[in-house]
Write an enzyme that holds these catalytic residues in place. Structure first.
Site, PDB file in Angstrom:
ATOM      1  N   ARG A 103       0.833  -1.202   0.000  1.00 54.51           N
ATOM      2  CA  ARG A 103       0.000   0.000   0.000  1.00 54.51           C
ATOM      3  C   ARG A 103       0.862   1.244   0.000  1.00 54.51           C
ATOM      4  NH1 ARG A 103      -3.663   1.250   5.146  1.00 54.51           N
ATOM      5  NH2 ARG A 103      -1.694   1.988   5.963  1.00 54.51           N
ATOM      6  N   CYS A 105       0.084   5.459   0.714  1.00 52.66           N
ATOM      7  CA  CYS A 105      -0.930   6.392   1.206  1.00 52.66           C
ATOM      8  C   CYS A 105      -0.339   7.790   1.115  1.00 52.66           C
ATOM      9  CB  CYS A 105      -1.324   6.057   2.645  1.00 52.66           C
ATOM     10  SG  CYS A 105      -2.640   7.112   3.284  1.00 52.66           S
TER      11      CYS A 105
END
Length: 126
Positions: A103, A105
């Site tokens: 991920r 972000c």
């Protein structure tokens, strides 16, 4: 070969793009903002509810492609305010419990329809 993935269980594209595109065994989703596909309304004012709606939209797209959230290999989360990271992460973690995807972000200056969160994913089709 490129295959377009489309479902009415996720918000329709609001521009010249697809909900997702399958190429080989990978599915690339467009960023999902917190729009309820049932009502067309934005989920706003609560980052937890907004995050859940984004992921529910991704889940619907994954299912339309014959996959599940367990097949997600990478997500990108765009936040309007990085101060909401902890609350977003709490909800995000409730969807990706084991074998979490990679991920990124980032905080974005402005997101479509001035939402607080947008999430996109890459899914591996087995």
């Amino acid at each position: 070969m490129k295959k377009i993935i489309k479902t009415d269980k996720a918000p329709a594209a609001i521009g010249p793009y697809s909900q997702a595109v399958e190429v080989g065994n990978l599915i690339y989703t467009s960023g999902q903002i917190p729009i309820s596909p049932k009502t067309g309304d934005l989920v706003s004012g609560d980052i937890k509810k907004a995050t859940a709606q984004c992921i529910e939209n991704l889940k619907a797209i994954a299912e339309a492609a014959g996959c599940t959230l367990n097949d997600v290999v990478k997500t990108t989360v765009f936040l309007k305010d990085m101060n909401q990271f902890t609350e977003m992460n709490e909800v995000y973690g409730s969807y990706f419990v084991t074998d979490q995807p990679a991920r990124s972000c980032v905080q974005a200056a402005k997101l479509p329809r001035d939402v607080d969160v947008e999430i996109e994913a890459i899914i591996l089709k087995k």
